[in-house]
Scaffold this active site. Structure first.
Site, mmCIF file in Angstrom:
data_model
loop_
_atom_site.group_PDB
_atom_site.id
_atom_site.type_symbol
_atom_site.label_atom_id
_atom_site.label_comp_id
_atom_site.label_asym_id
_atom_site.label_seq_id
_atom_site.Cartn_x
_atom_site.Cartn_y
_atom_site.Cartn_z
ATOM 1 N N ASP B 16 0.804 -1.210 0.000
ATOM 2 C CA ASP B 16 0.000 0.000 0.000
ATOM 3 C C ASP B 16 0.843 1.269 0.000
ATOM 4 O O ASP B 16 0.609 2.181 -0.790
ATOM 5 C CB ASP B 16 -0.952 0.014 1.202
ATOM 6 C CG ASP B 16 -2.135 -0.926 0.992
ATOM 7 O OD1 ASP B 16 -2.127 -1.716 0.025
ATOM 8 O OD2 ASP B 16 -3.068 -0.875 1.809
ATOM 9 N N ARG B 98 1.342 6.606 17.004
ATOM 10 C CA ARG B 98 1.177 7.563 15.922
ATOM 11 C C ARG B 98 1.882 8.892 16.149
ATOM 12 O O ARG B 98 2.487 9.437 15.226
ATOM 13 C CB ARG B 98 -0.311 7.786 15.640
ATOM 14 C CG ARG B 98 -1.072 6.522 15.244
ATOM 15 C CD ARG B 98 -0.314 5.675 14.265
ATOM 16 N NE ARG B 98 -1.062 4.578 13.701
ATOM 17 C CZ ARG B 98 -0.527 3.629 12.974
ATOM 18 N NH1 ARG B 98 0.785 3.621 12.721
ATOM 19 N NH2 ARG B 98 -1.267 2.667 12.483
ATOM 20 N N ASP B 127 -6.235 7.032 12.621
ATOM 21 C CA ASP B 127 -4.801 7.253 12.453
ATOM 22 C C ASP B 127 -4.491 8.499 11.638
ATOM 23 O O ASP B 127 -3.535 9.220 11.925
ATOM 24 C CB ASP B 127 -4.144 6.023 11.829
ATOM 25 C CG ASP B 127 -4.072 4.878 12.824
ATOM 26 O OD1 ASP B 127 -4.028 5.163 14.031
ATOM 27 O OD2 ASP B 127 -4.071 3.718 12.398
ATOM 28 N N SER B 181 -7.246 -6.589 8.568
ATOM 29 C CA SER B 181 -6.138 -5.648 8.497
ATOM 30 C C SER B 181 -5.393 -5.626 9.826
ATOM 31 O O SER B 181 -6.006 -5.727 10.888
ATOM 32 C CB SER B 181 -6.728 -4.267 8.178
ATOM 33 O OG SER B 181 -5.811 -3.258 8.476
#
Lengths: 408, 408, 408, 408
Positions: B16, B98, B127, B181
């Site tokens: 990705d 993050r 996110d 995921s």
């Protein structure tokens, strides 16, 4: 202060409250009314009646009540709507039972024209506070006699002497000192004191009286489904049950699978720390299940507000303020959140753990259309996120720009 | 808005972000700088370098950093000082990573003179918010490009087509759709989406990638001792270790004993609910241990205050406000409480549960002299409890008297 | 997205919303329904009807409603039960009116089968958020059109051109730019923008439109008595009045005495700071009076809990979350506290200040017997204070002893 | 308990503490050390020395200290950083002075080897708690003697008799009963008791001892500018001054303009309500000014967090927990917010009101570019607001859709 004329005593039928009974008679010369409640502590109550009669209590002065349904319906369930945990861990099993006892002490005093109530809690613990604040809130003029704060029977030896002098029967196993002290009701069993007094020393295995050792729990998981309506459990595996029946059933399940043991050092309201071992098998499952059903039925605004006031709510219950205006206000807030907390949670019970594995509800706010990784047919426009972030970031950008300007 | 000239991309090396890398080059014609961090996700980083080179990134534009110690020391540990749980359950394993990535995106952009940063988070999740609020707080003028909110590669087929057209290698197992995921770092592994999308359906066993199934965990408990200094873990079984080493070791222990699985439906900041399966083996032990040492070293006033602000603190981290003034203020409050949170906790690890069984500390506030059931040599005067209760009850009595007066 | 077919517009009859009306017709070719409410802004509403007709609105599509009583009874009064102040100062006069307008936009849309609503709030302010969150909570599928965020009439000149092209009459005083922008309702008048934009420059005297300059207020104080029942004002000087009548009367009194001016820089929900001048004459008196009656009728536990959640409640209203579950939950908490908030407050109004000088109530919790400096006939035993202090001090002593031990 | 040998007495030099001094000597036969502090109460301290000598105190046992700067710098200013108000109104003028006195009682006891301290607070009030909690936190083993809780001098007559018997001089105006009781320091003067005991009766004009009647205040407003650095006032009208000098100057200004009168019924920590009249001229101006400078220098996240914890902070100070860990934690949070609270506020003082009319700062977060009604040159994209609202509305829409589904 003049001597009380008639005293309602929270009477378990055990040695300590029997001594108190006799001490009230001899010390104050007053009439004693006994109140013994079944809160699910797992003891026969009729022996308490016999013992009271033997100690000279008039039959009409002996009150024995089965309060299990009221306990769970009006005290335990409202508290669980809040997911209450004291100091992050304790399910308040002792704390929540005390105001119910206070309520009946006050009511029986009013009915029987008593001018005082009495209890067997010591001057070091929280229970004296919970009993007495409850009574004060309900019958403000009622006097409370707390013998442990008054008398000089400060050692085991003196207590036993007093018992013998007053023909109070002493069970053989009460001759010696118990290795720890126990309180039990339908929600939990707590153990504290003596062998548990050093929090740096592990609790002996024999302390656990209710929950099977997790090592001995079944090697196969068990799955159950708990159904809720408006925040309260109403059925297990599809079978509707009364509040006390549900908690009893969850206790069996939890105990069998070793669920609900807690070794905990807590801060007492009276200012010291104490260490307890708590067994709350059904309550531990119930909390997990309630959290599980709230996850899909409660909006984030409602849920976060509830979470933010929960520590205060739990502290109020722990400290004995069940009948205070602020507990009632918080309860109004919590109850207002539970209208749609209805649905079913599937839990896996295994080796000390109750874990939600699935939950579903007609009242669900979960929207697969919004969250899906697949095409969402326009339910959600990802471009909206940009504006959302931009405006949330604006103040952070202004701060950063200011700080840079000052340094620059 | 004019096209960016140089963009720092949070680059994993996977399909990705490789597509994003190429898309940035083709869509904006800009120079791309890659940033790949080791946060303990358990993947080799060198392949990311090779892949970046292959996609035309200049060697000097490839930044690969091992941030594991910084991650645990400056992000995970400060958060654990607060006993932070989002919505009562989630240990914030993704959320806390993050801001660290945002910090390096901003720093590398400043170093390399980039005018934009980019990330691979979608427009539906948290996110994106966390990355972009972090960057805004640190480099207020930096532009953020979120391809998932911009491009029209909205299906798997289109993505693969784009990859093929641009000579991006596609691993065999990436041809088909992944069943869910995954995000991973030293603190946790999260799984969500697709087979997990219906919260009423149990997660398949194969979702767990890190923690052994509790059924397969050892049949014997293991005991460990975790030592804390000023709120942070510093040693296991007496052996001092660095922050990342400690968390790595606790992860091994937790994973082995089946500890730290959570099936959870949460409220995203962007307004929808989502369901995730979280594996946080070491963090689950660490929370229990930290609570354990606080029990004896933290005063009730400090502890209750911490508990009352914790939900807000957790929400700030979840929502991406790590670098906000209010998170820093709350951190100042929390850190001010940890000066004496030093000592050792003994835990039992067994079949999915980490449980404190003992704790001791030179900094202990536990006073056996005060709490004892035995003679306390005057440490505590039980008669004091009477005045304490009387004054706490006074307002409740005044309310009850008022209510009675009005009814009478 | 396809064009809306029928749009309900919050229509004031002024130039700006007349331009919006016409723009909706021309831009979307849709039928426009106007909604004009009397919230006590002090303007005739019939001109709005005539103007709407003139702009081609069908008579049956014109809705003009006097909502003053509903506004005060169901919005202002519930909010004042909480003593709500945003950022310590602002009485939320604009914020509290918006959900009422949203409610009627949603209701009229449902009645008339409209598929959209529209308003004249800009993209920089809070009002767009308040309107749109209100509508979303009540009619989740209704579309909202916010012309200020869509059109390109971004300057005064363009707006006037559009008006002229579309035969919208322009009052003479609207040709030039107004020196500041005004919003008014029964609770307050706010002024902001242009001459007020620099918070370092004093607001010109002419900004005040409602309250007499304090220098010109009467040289003699005026005393009034406000009576409350269950938290709401019900009478002034003994004369019962409806909610809107009471607020109107308090507005007259406050305006006359120069009471209720505020020059304030606030944080908007959309992320920026703005400066406003707020005139809230009656509301300022009402807050003082409500605090005054709570002082004797509300217990400390209830009062402190209310105070602690007030900032959050005020923020919710400011941000437009009136119809959110968390506002309703907080309202339930607040309302649960007001059962006994009944009685009378005497206030002195003079030169910009409303000050409680006396208060009395049958519901009073004030006990002269307890507080008196004189002999209290045993109402309170001063010796109780010793135990109260000892136990409150215990944890502080344990901390001090611990700290000393570690240093020693 | 054995008699104390040496007692440090908080000694004002007045009749009551002189009686206590003598009573300590006669009752306990102990050596008395006096401690008299100048906290700005506006009384000469040398007479206290002479009186102490006359009552037989050794010169080296007399401690007279000017604590005004420490009082304002280390107690008043930190508290004002929080904008602390107890029960929404009270500036805590008495509460904040007590821990400072407690600190010196403890320190002088340590220096002089005293084994007890004593104070003149009664058993009904808050001050006893504040003194004793302070001492407990600083010198945990120090005994406290509170004569008002011990002796039998329970009437004015008995006190005067005791004074006469012990050759304590009685000022003429002390023969009769004072009409109310007064406490004063640099921050405020409080009056309570006797003529003020009925909260339904207005306070007589003669109660005000410090602030001019607003009717007699100047007919012209006065404008001043207060400059702050990191949350503390550092200059008036550009002239730098020490903390105590600033507060003294603000007191003069406030008193002259009739600013800072409060008639208030509060909830004492010991459980009863009491009514006081508080005069806080300088403090009232200081709070307004501090709020004013925060408006432009403090971000909303920081400001809202501060506001939300303020009631708890104020309650801690009111209840005497200044030296508790939780007050220190909250102070850390508050102080962490004040780094940029620097700049100048212009205030209008007139007829009882201090009102911010302008404020400016190098640290300002106010952005005219963002807020302007004029063209903003791209500082803010109004279209961002749409996404912001959409995502904030999402959960409300999901709730509304759910509720509709259930009804439908």
């Amino acid at each position: 202060m003049s001597a009380p004329k008639k005293v309602v005593l929270a009477y378990s039928g055990g040695l300590d409250t029997s001594i108190i009974l006799k001490w009230l008679q001899t010390e104050y010369g007053c009439e004693v009314v006994t109140f013994t409640a079944d809160l699910g502590q797992g003891e026969e109550l009729e022996p308490a009646r016999e013992k009271a009669l033997m100690l000279g209590i008039k039959p009409e002065n002996i009150h024995i009540l089965d309060l299990r349904e009221e306990f769970v319906r009006d005290f335990v369930f409202p508290m669980f709507r809040a997911n209450a945990l004291y100091e992050g861990m304790y399910l308040l099993g002792t704390s929540i039972a005390r105001p119910l006892i206070a309520k009946y002490l006050a009511e029986i005093a009013a009915q029987t024209g008593a001018d005082a109530v009495s209890h067997g809690a010591t001057g070091k613990g929280n229970d004296q506070v919970r009993f007495e604040l409850g009574v004060a809130a309900l019958e403000p003029n009622l006097r409370v006699i707390a013998p442990w704060r008054e008398w000089d029977l400060s050692s085991r030896t003196k207590l036993l002497e007093f018992a013998e002098q007053n023909q109070i029967p002493i069970a053989k196993n009460k001759r010696g000192e118990a290795p720890f002290s126990v309180d039990a009701n339908l929600l939990h069993t707590s153990s504290e004191g003596r062998v548990l007094e050093d929090p740096g020393v592990e609790a002996p295995d024999y302390v656990a009286s209710r929950i099977v050792a997790v090592e001995d729990a079944p090697d196969k998981p068990e799955f159950i489904e708990v159904t809720f309506e408006r925040g309260d459990a109403v059925a297990i595996d599809g079978t509707p049950m009364s509040p006390a029946t549900i908690l009893t059933k969850l206790n069996e399940l939890g105990a069998k699978h070793g669920i609900g043991m807690l070794d905990f050092v807590e801060n007492r309201f009276v200012g010291m720390k104490s260490r307890g071992v708590y067994e709350t098998p059904g309550g531990t499952i119930l909390l997990e299940a309630h959290r599980g059903i709230e996850q899909i039925t409660l909006d984030s605004g409602a849920g976060h507000l509830k979470d933010s006031i929960m520590p205060r709510y739990a502290e109020l219950i722990y400290n004995g303020f069940w009948f205070s205006p602020e507990r009632l206000m918080l309860q109004a807030l919590i109850d207002a959140s539970q209208e749609h907390v209805s649905g079913t949670v599937r839990l896996k019970l295994y080796k000390g753990v109750a874990r939600t594995v699935a939950r579903w509800s007609d009242h669900s706010l979960y929207s697969e259309a919004h969250v899906t990784f697949e095409e969402d047919a326009g339910a959600y426009d990802q471009k909206d996120a940009e504006g959302f972030i931009q405006l949330n970031a604006l103040r952070l950008r202004l701060i950063a720009a200011r700080n840079r300007r000052l340094k620059g």
